[in-house]
Design a protein around this motif. Structure first.
Motif, PDB file in Angstrom:
ATOM      1  N   PHE A 116       0.802  -1.238  -0.116  1.00  7.49           N
ATOM      2  CA  PHE A 116      -0.136   0.140  -0.084  1.00  7.49           C
ATOM      3  C   PHE A 116       1.064   1.234  -0.088  1.00  7.49           C
ATOM      4  O   PHE A 116       0.483   2.208  -0.818  1.00  7.49           O
ATOM      5  N   TRP A 117       1.825   1.203   0.764  1.00  9.03           N
ATOM      6  CA  TRP A 117       2.746   2.583   1.103  1.00  9.03           C
ATOM      7  C   TRP A 117       3.704   2.652  -0.213  1.00  9.03           C
ATOM      8  O   TRP A 117       3.926   3.611  -0.849  1.00  9.03           O
ATOM      9  N   LEU A 118       4.034   1.691  -0.846  1.00  7.00           N
ATOM     10  CA  LEU A 118       4.655   1.432  -2.302  1.00  7.00           C
ATOM     11  C   LEU A 118       3.840   2.099  -3.137  1.00  7.00           C
ATOM     12  O   LEU A 118       3.994   2.935  -4.199  1.00  7.00           O
ATOM     13  N   ALA A 119       2.620   2.057  -3.413  1.00  9.60           N
ATOM     14  CA  ALA A 119       1.446   2.397  -4.190  1.00  9.60           C
ATOM     15  C   ALA A 119       1.498   3.953  -3.785  1.00  9.60           C
ATOM     16  O   ALA A 119       1.301   4.910  -4.804  1.00  9.60           O
ATOM     17  N   VAL A 120       1.471   4.501  -2.859  1.00  9.92           N
ATOM     18  CA  VAL A 120       1.480   5.854  -2.453  1.00  9.92           C
ATOM     19  C   VAL A 120       2.429   6.540  -2.810  1.00  9.92           C
ATOM     20  O   VAL A 120       2.485   7.621  -3.516  1.00  9.92           O
ATOM     21  N   GLY A 121       3.745   5.807  -2.613  1.00 12.99           N
ATOM     22  CA  GLY A 121       5.062   6.523  -3.354  1.00 12.99           C
ATOM     23  C   GLY A 121       5.160   6.576  -4.601  1.00 12.99           C
ATOM     24  O   GLY A 121       5.467   7.410  -5.137  1.00 12.99           O
ATOM     25  N   PHE A 122       4.409   5.519  -5.242  1.00 13.95           N
ATOM     26  CA  PHE A 122       4.564   5.496  -6.738  1.00 13.95           C
ATOM     27  C   PHE A 122       3.424   6.575  -7.491  1.00 13.95           C
ATOM     28  O   PHE A 122       3.985   7.018  -8.491  1.00 13.95           O
ATOM     29  N   LEU A 123       2.588   6.742  -6.950  1.00 18.98           N
ATOM     30  CA  LEU A 123       1.575   7.834  -7.433  1.00 18.98           C
ATOM     31  C   LEU A 123       1.623   9.101  -6.938  1.00 18.98           C
ATOM     32  O   LEU A 123       1.037  10.058  -7.554  1.00 18.98           O
ATOM     33  N   THR A 124       2.360   9.339  -5.765  1.00 19.25           N
ATOM     34  CA  THR A 124       1.997  10.626  -5.270  1.00 19.25           C
ATOM     35  C   THR A 124       3.682  11.035  -4.508  1.00 19.25           C
ATOM     36  O   THR A 124       4.421  10.269  -4.674  1.00 19.25           O
ATOM     37  N   ARG A 125       3.773  12.211  -4.179  1.00 20.08           N
ATOM     38  CA  ARG A 125       4.942  12.654  -3.517  1.00 20.08           C
ATOM     39  C   ARG A 125       4.941  12.861  -2.000  1.00 20.08           C
ATOM     40  O   ARG A 125       5.564  13.108  -1.129  1.00 20.08           O
ATOM     41  N   ILE A 126       3.713  11.826  -1.555  1.00 21.24           N
ATOM     42  CA  ILE A 126       3.744  11.859  -0.112  1.00 21.24           C
ATOM     43  C   ILE A 126       4.741  10.993   0.236  1.00 21.24           C
ATOM     44  O   ILE A 126       5.050   9.996  -0.200  1.00 21.24           O
ATOM     45  N   PRO A 127       5.488  11.103   1.485  1.00 19.76           N
ATOM     46  CA  PRO A 127       6.310  10.601   1.874  1.00 19.76           C
ATOM     47  C   PRO A 127       5.957   9.056   2.467  1.00 19.76           C
ATOM     48  O   PRO A 127       4.962   9.177   3.158  1.00 19.76           O
ATOM     49  N   MET A 128       6.607   7.931   2.218  1.00 26.67           N
ATOM     50  CA  MET A 128       6.248   6.723   2.595  1.00 26.67           C
ATOM     51  C   MET A 128       6.805   6.634   4.202  1.00 26.67           C
ATOM     52  O   MET A 128       7.875   7.060   4.480  1.00 26.67           O
ATOM     53  N   LEU A 129       5.681   6.290   4.881  1.00 31.67           N
ATOM     54  CA  LEU A 129       5.948   6.285   6.463  1.00 31.67           C
ATOM     55  C   LEU A 129       6.424   5.072   7.073  1.00 31.67           C
ATOM     56  O   LEU A 129       6.548   4.813   8.127  1.00 31.67           O
ATOM     57  N   VAL A 130       6.491   4.104   6.328  1.00 32.28           N
ATOM     58  CA  VAL A 130       7.013   2.684   6.764  1.00 32.28           C
ATOM     59  C   VAL A 130       8.282   2.296   5.999  1.00 32.28           C
ATOM     60  O   VAL A 130       8.521   2.917   4.640  1.00 32.28           O
ATOM     61  N   ARG A 131       9.220   1.341   6.436  1.00 33.58           N
ATOM     62  CA  ARG A 131      10.104   1.064   5.850  1.00 33.58           C
ATOM     63  C   ARG A 131       9.672  -0.170   4.821  1.00 33.58           C
ATOM     64  O   ARG A 131       9.099  -0.772   5.036  1.00 33.58           O
ATOM     65  N   ILE A 132      10.227   0.260   3.485  1.00 32.31           N
ATOM     66  CA  ILE A 132      10.042  -0.793   2.266  1.00 32.31           C
ATOM     67  C   ILE A 132      10.959  -1.502   2.008  1.00 32.31           C
ATOM     68  O   ILE A 132      12.073  -1.130   1.852  1.00 32.31           O
TER      69      ILE A 132
END
Length: 254
Positions: free
Chosen positions: A15-31
């Motif tokens: 989910f957070w990877l999708a957030v990072g892929f589509l937006t500039r929102i910083p990923m809040l978890v370690r991927i």
């Protein structure tokens, strides 16, 4: 780590990877990045859309305390272009440039990879953004349209990915991992999530389910058919364009 716990962790990271892929929102978890994880993230496109929609609706509500609806809508669109890096709009411009200026599949793909924007792409961007602003101002509830449209429209590229082949140079495309790893089983999850969104907000937007189904299927079928004829399949840019087209169709219905 137990299998179930590991699976939950992987989905959370996807989910957070999708957030990072589509937006500039910083990923809040370690991927723990991997091709497999990137493959998983496509299922969360509608959920990322809902997150963006919540930001847009909240910002519009806040701005409306000080300015009129036109100013608020334009400011929200500016924020949208910033927070997404104009990700889908870039796809729209590249797609229209390529399909309007290329006479062979090879030439269209070559134009699509060119970072420069041409006349066709510029006109498409101006018209799409202008029409989006006008339709939002004409909506029954502007904040509600801002909330649901980004989520519902992001189901369309998943339908294209499920039924069309991928037709660009995979070594040079940032959408390669998503495109290669998408499965119809994961599409079902996205469909269910989108249906839930529609059902939740239908009481406030009567007829939303009909508008959503019509917009998603119309864009997927018409745009998908056109891409099949012109390219033999889809590219990452054409997926972005499908999101813009579906949002406009949804807003027209609303």
């Amino acid at each position: 780590m137990p299998t179930e716990a590991k699976s939950i962790t992987n989905e959370w990271q996807a989910f957070w990877l999708a957030v990072g892929f589509l937006t500039r929102i910083p990923m809040l978890v370690r991927i723990d990045y991997s091709q497999k994880l990137m493959n998983q993230c496509s299922v969360y496109l509608p959920l990322v859309g809902l997150l963006l929609g919540a930001l847009y609706a909240g910002l519009f509500t806040l701005l409306s305390l000080a300015w009129n609806p036109l100013v608020c809508v334009l400011l929200v669109l500016c924020f949208h272009l910033f927070i997404t890096g104009a990700f889908h709009e870039d796809g729209l411009a590249d797609s229209v440039d390529a399909l309007g200026g290329g006479y062979t599949v090879e030439k269209r793909l070559e134009i699509m990879k060119d970072s420069r924007i041409g006349t066709y792409g510029t006109v498409a961007l101006v018209m799409a953004l202008g029409l989006k602003a006008a339709l939002l101002l004409d909506a029954q509830s502007i904040w509600l349209a801002l909330l649901v449209a980004p989520a519902i429209s992001r189901l369309t590229p998943l339908l294209l990915m499920a039924w069309l082949p991928y037709v660009t140079d995979p070594d040079k495309s940032k959408s390669k991992p998503v495109a290669e790893g998408f499965s119809r089983k994961r599409l079902l999850v996205s469909v269910v999530f989108t249906v839930v969104i529609v059902l939740v907000f239908s009481p406030w937007l009567p007829g939303l389910w009909l508008v959503a189904i019509t917009a998603i299927l119309t864009v997927a079928l018409v745009w998908g058919w056109y891409l099949q004829q012109q390219l033999g399949g889809y590219t990452g840019d054409t997926l972005g364009a499908s999101v813009v087209f579906c949002e406009l169709a949804l807003l027209l219905g609303m």
